[in-house]
Design a protein around this motif. Structure first.
Motif, PDB file in Angstrom:
ATOM      1  N   ARG A 140       0.874  -1.172   0.000  1.00 27.48           N
ATOM      2  CA  ARG A 140       0.000   0.000   0.000  1.00 27.48           C
ATOM      3  C   ARG A 140       0.911   1.221   0.000  1.00 27.48           C
ATOM      4  O   ARG A 140       2.100   1.115   0.312  1.00 27.48           O
ATOM      5  N   PHE A 141       0.356   2.359  -0.329  1.00 32.35           N
ATOM      6  CA  PHE A 141       1.202   3.533  -0.528  1.00 32.35           C
ATOM      7  C   PHE A 141       0.809   4.687   0.382  1.00 32.35           C
ATOM      8  O   PHE A 141      -0.376   5.006   0.517  1.00 32.35           O
ATOM      9  N   ALA A 142       1.819   5.289   1.007  1.00 29.53           N
ATOM     10  CA  ALA A 142       1.624   6.552   1.707  1.00 29.53           C
ATOM     11  C   ALA A 142       2.291   7.615   0.846  1.00 29.53           C
ATOM     12  O   ALA A 142       3.465   7.471   0.494  1.00 29.53           O
ATOM     13  N   VAL A 143       1.541   8.650   0.463  1.00 28.61           N
ATOM     14  CA  VAL A 143       2.066   9.587  -0.530  1.00 28.61           C
ATOM     15  C   VAL A 143       2.482  10.907   0.110  1.00 28.61           C
ATOM     16  O   VAL A 143       1.834  11.402   1.032  1.00 28.61           O
ATOM     17  N   VAL A 144       3.589  11.441  -0.402  1.00 32.30           N
ATOM     18  CA  VAL A 144       4.081  12.746   0.031  1.00 32.30           C
ATOM     19  C   VAL A 144       3.879  13.717  -1.128  1.00 32.30           C
ATOM     20  O   VAL A 144       4.583  13.629  -2.138  1.00 32.30           O
ATOM     21  N   PRO A 145       2.900  14.619  -1.022  1.00 33.23           N
ATOM     22  CA  PRO A 145       2.676  15.569  -2.120  1.00 33.23           C
ATOM     23  C   PRO A 145       3.917  16.438  -2.292  1.00 33.23           C
ATOM     24  O   PRO A 145       4.409  17.025  -1.327  1.00 33.23           O
ATOM     25  N   CYS A 146       4.422  16.491  -3.513  1.00 26.08           N
ATOM     26  CA  CYS A 146       5.709  17.147  -3.749  1.00 26.08           C
ATOM     27  C   CYS A 146       5.527  18.518  -4.370  1.00 26.08           C
ATOM     28  O   CYS A 146       4.496  18.830  -4.967  1.00 26.08           O
ATOM     29  N   ASP A 147       6.579  19.329  -4.259  1.00 25.55           N
ATOM     30  CA  ASP A 147       6.613  20.618  -4.952  1.00 25.55           C
ATOM     31  C   ASP A 147       7.839  20.643  -5.863  1.00 25.55           C
ATOM     32  O   ASP A 147       8.438  19.591  -6.124  1.00 25.55           O
ATOM     33  N   GLY A 148       8.222  21.798  -6.307  1.00 22.00           N
ATOM     34  CA  GLY A 148       9.334  21.916  -7.247  1.00 22.00           C
ATOM     35  C   GLY A 148      10.671  21.484  -6.672  1.00 22.00           C
ATOM     36  O   GLY A 148      11.645  21.301  -7.415  1.00 22.00           O
ATOM     37  N   GLY A 149      10.738  21.300  -5.359  1.00 18.76           N
ATOM     38  CA  GLY A 149      11.970  20.829  -4.713  1.00 18.76           C
ATOM     39  C   GLY A 149      11.829  19.411  -4.200  1.00 18.76           C
ATOM     40  O   GLY A 149      12.515  19.005  -3.267  1.00 18.76           O
ATOM     41  N   GLY A 150      10.905  18.656  -4.804  1.00 18.31           N
ATOM     42  CA  GLY A 150      10.721  17.257  -4.390  1.00 18.31           C
ATOM     43  C   GLY A 150       9.893  17.154  -3.119  1.00 18.31           C
ATOM     44  O   GLY A 150       8.940  17.916  -2.922  1.00 18.31           O
ATOM     45  N   GLY A 185       9.927  16.098 -13.055  1.00 18.84           N
ATOM     46  CA  GLY A 185      11.125  16.814 -13.484  1.00 18.84           C
ATOM     47  C   GLY A 185      11.870  17.464 -12.336  1.00 18.84           C
ATOM     48  O   GLY A 185      12.944  18.047 -12.543  1.00 18.84           O
ATOM     49  N   ALA A 186      11.327  17.367 -11.121  1.00 20.46           N
ATOM     50  CA  ALA A 186      11.915  18.065  -9.968  1.00 20.46           C
ATOM     51  C   ALA A 186      13.116  17.324  -9.399  1.00 20.46           C
ATOM     52  O   ALA A 186      13.224  16.108  -9.514  1.00 20.46           O
ATOM     53  N   CYS A 187      14.016  18.098  -8.783  1.00 24.02           N
ATOM     54  CA  CYS A 187      15.113  17.536  -8.000  1.00 24.02           C
ATOM     55  C   CYS A 187      14.822  17.785  -6.525  1.00 24.02           C
ATOM     56  O   CYS A 187      14.342  18.865  -6.158  1.00 24.02           O
ATOM     57  N   LEU A 188      15.132  16.785  -5.716  1.00 25.87           N
ATOM     58  CA  LEU A 188      15.031  16.997  -4.277  1.00 25.87           C
ATOM     59  C   LEU A 188      16.039  18.091  -3.911  1.00 25.87           C
ATOM     60  O   LEU A 188      17.236  17.979  -4.217  1.00 25.87           O
ATOM     61  N   ALA A 189      15.543  19.181  -3.281  1.00 27.55           N
ATOM     62  CA  ALA A 189      16.386  20.333  -2.997  1.00 27.55           C
ATOM     63  C   ALA A 189      17.576  19.938  -2.113  1.00 27.55           C
ATOM     64  O   ALA A 189      17.459  19.043  -1.273  1.00 27.55           O
ATOM     65  N   ALA A 190      18.695  20.631  -2.333  1.00 30.37           N
ATOM     66  CA  ALA A 190      19.942  20.284  -1.634  1.00 30.37           C
ATOM     67  C   ALA A 190      19.744  20.289  -0.123  1.00 30.37           C
ATOM     68  O   ALA A 190      20.205  19.376   0.575  1.00 30.37           O
ATOM     69  N   ASP A 191      19.049  21.305   0.402  1.00 31.31           N
ATOM     70  CA  ASP A 191      18.921  21.394   1.864  1.00 31.31           C
ATOM     71  C   ASP A 191      17.935  20.374   2.415  1.00 31.31           C
ATOM     72  O   ASP A 191      17.909  20.111   3.612  1.00 31.31           O
ATOM     73  N   GLY A 220      23.032  23.925 -14.028  1.00 30.76           N
ATOM     74  CA  GLY A 220      23.266  23.896 -12.582  1.00 30.76           C
ATOM     75  C   GLY A 220      24.218  22.790 -12.155  1.00 30.76           C
ATOM     76  O   GLY A 220      24.720  22.013 -12.971  1.00 30.76           O
ATOM     77  N   GLU A 221      24.432  22.747 -10.852  1.00 34.03           N
ATOM     78  CA  GLU A 221      25.404  21.832 -10.270  1.00 34.03           C
ATOM     79  C   GLU A 221      24.746  20.529  -9.832  1.00 34.03           C
ATOM     80  O   GLU A 221      23.630  20.548  -9.304  1.00 34.03           O
ATOM     81  N   ALA A 222      25.466  19.422  -9.983  1.00 31.39           N
ATOM     82  CA  ALA A 222      24.963  18.134  -9.488  1.00 31.39           C
ATOM     83  C   ALA A 222      24.823  18.188  -7.973  1.00 31.39           C
ATOM     84  O   ALA A 222      25.631  18.818  -7.287  1.00 31.39           O
ATOM     85  N   LEU A 223      23.792  17.564  -7.461  1.00 29.21           N
ATOM     86  CA  LEU A 223      23.577  17.508  -6.008  1.00 29.21           C
ATOM     87  C   LEU A 223      24.062  16.152  -5.488  1.00 29.21           C
ATOM     88  O   LEU A 223      24.003  15.162  -6.216  1.00 29.21           O
ATOM     89  N   PRO A 224      24.529  16.124  -4.257  1.00 32.06           N
ATOM     90  CA  PRO A 224      25.016  14.840  -3.728  1.00 32.06           C
ATOM     91  C   PRO A 224      23.860  13.846  -3.567  1.00 32.06           C
ATOM     92  O   PRO A 224      22.751  14.223  -3.206  1.00 32.06           O
ATOM     93  N   SER A 225      24.148  12.584  -3.867  1.00 34.71           N
ATOM     94  CA  SER A 225      23.106  11.565  -3.729  1.00 34.71           C
ATOM     95  C   SER A 225      22.819  11.313  -2.250  1.00 34.71           C
ATOM     96  O   SER A 225      23.661  11.567  -1.383  1.00 34.71           O
ATOM     97  N   LEU A 226      21.613  10.840  -1.983  1.00 39.60           N
ATOM     98  CA  LEU A 226      21.291  10.423  -0.614  1.00 39.60           C
ATOM     99  C   LEU A 226      22.274   9.348  -0.169  1.00 39.60           C
ATOM    100  O   LEU A 226      22.738   9.341   0.969  1.00 39.60           O
ATOM    101  N   TYR A 227      22.600   8.444  -1.096  1.00 38.18           N
ATOM    102  CA  TYR A 227      23.522   7.359  -0.774  1.00 38.18           C
ATOM    103  C   TYR A 227      24.857   7.898  -0.270  1.00 38.18           C
ATOM    104  O   TYR A 227      25.370   7.454   0.758  1.00 38.18           O
TER     105      TYR A 227
END
Lengths: 405, 405
Positions: A140-150, A185-191, A220-227
């Motif tokens: 089952r899915f719990a959803v996080v509504p996203c914005d332009g920064g993920g 098309g969004a990227c998870l924001a750096a912060d 723009g610049e690549a953001l560090p992966s969560l990993y």
């Protein structure tokens, strides 16, 4: 059916993809399609890829034999070299597994973690293929509504808290596409990245970081992966050759803690024994010859031009106030918000006018499989800019604007 | 583990293969191995396979793109042509799916049919890879002790009746390798085939007919497949290029009723989207150029000579009364019955003397996962004759005889 098949729960949960039906409607002469999320075949490195075929003669008996479930050694070596600067460390062999596309990572990791009824946290919107795979496993899915920064950190925190209090235990997995997400098309924001990790860790929830588009950044610049931010702990990071080389090779990989990769390998053993060694060897040759880096520069420029064409055409043609979007810095997609519009209705009108896209509903779990509040996909549309030529993009946007008016 | 992963039931059911540990013990200089069940790389058609690479240039944009989940059209066409005389009919496109090895057929069909706790009927002995896959899905096993003619009809009838009365419903699937079975080398006797089908039909149990070795007959007449005897009803028939061309391509297929193949395709969509199109295109080219039929003649002769060498060497060296076997008419394996012997003990002694095989236990489900009476694998051993040269076969049998004395 001429025979009494008693289907399993997983087969009963499967729904034929509504996207397939939509695609069938788009197959008409003159149709300009922003629907499919496929790379542009015009830019496939056909000659460079074919250069590597001498490996089939040179190492024939090895390449034609069964391979290690973990991956073909020369490809693993190329991958480790390529990944080192990207991950900030060299994965140990036990931390990496080559898979038959990164779709298989979702399936294998899902089988390692998910029992029917378990909850997976996904972005809203998210990749329908991941929903399909996880649904087959009974998630089952719990959803996080996203914005332009993920994923907004406070929304993720709410979802995790709510799961904990309502289900009595944390979700089993957070599935996220952190770079140029499909479809937003969004990227998870750096912060937000360290904060998302921190939440995952505090709730004890592993993260599947699906990153097929990260290399396709044209601004723009690549953001560090969560990993890499997590130092490899608690995150399985999936990469793929599908978007940066060619999907037809069906070669992707997952990197994660040795313990979880070991489980993934054991499941994979029963699933397909190993990924096509022929495909892996040809892909390794392509990398070994230095083609991948060169090709990345070429496709970034190619897709940047198409994205720019779509951005300009949307701005020039769509009626003001009827659509909103954020120009992507990479990837394949524009995600339109269409207030007071049902994108399924718009889809039919658009197809009549000779342009196709994907209505938003495909990118959200159904209310019936959603834990907590579902999100309505009706006022959204995904436009893929990779397939059409710049001229077709201009004309397609004009047709879309006409359908919207 | 540095992170609290809550594993799923399927991950908890997975057992690392004991065979892997055995293989590790066999990696010593001078070891003659009858252990692995792999085709002989010396006979791979390296040059003929490499001839087809021009397809990568000729049809590059198509071969490098995502393919249909059902299979790459030119390969499906070649397969339909090839299968027509073998099946007595031409499968309709909706009745066939190309898979990533036939291991994937077991997994996909298993996911369509099996819920945790469901019973699958298997031969005793049977292929450990199928046990691994079905175990991951939570299956339990009802075993039919086999003889030189495969499943005795009365034993199968007993097992089906017992499942029905004890479980209150029929088993979900009968898994059978009808030709030159792994590990027994036996073929299901001609007169048993219609009877097995009749039982399956009366109990309403679908059959997975796994047939990777059927083309490797070097003596006698080919027997009709269960699929063709059933007119395609109630049987899924799996074939593979692994043993007749090369396992490294990971290309196999399943043929069955359109309804069940449709379910398989929907599961496959979430599993790997499609099988490597590169592999499929190269395999289709190999077939299109007429190489497959020619190669089959060559490998039949090649393996026949090795089987004859092993038959003669076993007869000449094994102490009378200590081992019994039936010479196979095709396939890869000799299956020894070793009365009053524990083949795990024999394995250690044999490895000390420089010869390896696989002890019988790997080919039977554990008592804990067996419904009804389990079969003890201790007095059995599988010898694969494909890998060693005829001279090595003679010397290996001599060493085995010494270990047995």
């Amino acid at each position: 059916v001429t025979f009494p098949y008693a289907l399993s729960g997983s087969a009963l949960r499967i729904r034929p993809s509504p996207i397939r039906e939509l695609f069938a409607m788009t197959r008409r002469p003159g149709m300009i399609s922003f629907a499919g999320g496929w790379p542009d075949p015009a830019i496939f490195p056909v000659a460079e890829f074919a250069e590597g075929v001498e490996v089939l003669s040179r190492l024939g008996p090895e390449v034609l034999q069964y391979g290690a479930t973990e991956g073909y050694a020369p490809l693993v070596e190329e991958l480790c070299r390529w990944l080192t600067p990207r991950l900030g460390r060299t994965p140990a062999p036990a931390e990496l597994v080559v898979t038959t596309g990164s779709q298989q990572v979702v399936d294998l990791l899902g089988r390692v973690l998910i029992d029917p009824g378990d909850v997976v946290v996904v972005e809203a919107p998210t990749y329908p293929g991941a929903l399909h795979t996880l649904r087959n496993l009974g998630a089952r899915f719990a959803v996080v509504p996203c914005d332009g920064g993920g994923m907004p950190v406070d929304r993720l925190a709410e979802v995790l808290e709510r799961c904990r209090s309502e289900q009595g235990r944390p979700p089993k997995l957070i599935y996220t596409i952190v770079n140029f997400a499909n479809p937003s098309g969004a990227c998870l924001a750096a912060d937000r990245r360290p904060a998302v990790l921190d939440l995952a860790r505090r709730h004890g929830v592993p993260v599947l970081e699906d990153d097929p588009y990260g290399e396709l950044r044209f601004r723009g610049e690549a953001l560090p992966s969560l990993y890499s931010l997590a130092g490899g702990e608690g995150v399985v990071w999936a990469g793929s050759f599908s978007k940066v080389l060619a999907p037809g090779v069906r070669v992707a990989w997952a990197v994660g803690e040795a313990e979880i990769i070991r489980s993934v390998v054991l499941v994979k053993q029963g699933v397909d024994l190993c990924t096509s060694v022929v495909s892996q060897a040809l892909t390794a040759e392509y990398c070994r010859r230095g083609h991948l880096e060169r090709h990345l520069g070429k496709i970034r420029a190619h897709y940047a031009a198409k994205a720019a064409a779509m951005s300009a055409a949307l701005a020039a043609t769509l009626p003001p106030g009827r659509a909103a979007w954020q120009d992507p810095d990479g990837g394949f997609f524009f995600w339109l918000r269409l207030p007071e519009c049902d994108s399924r209705v718009l889809f039919r009108r658009a197809v009549e006018r000779g342009v196709a896209f994907l209505p938003g509903a495909a990118f959200f779990p159904d209310p019936a499989e959603t834990v907590g509040a579902p999100v309505d996909g009706a006022p959204f549309a995904r436009l893929c800019f990779t397939f059409a030529t710049p001229d077709e993009i201009v004309e397609g946007c004009r047709r879309l604007a006409a359908a919207l008016s």
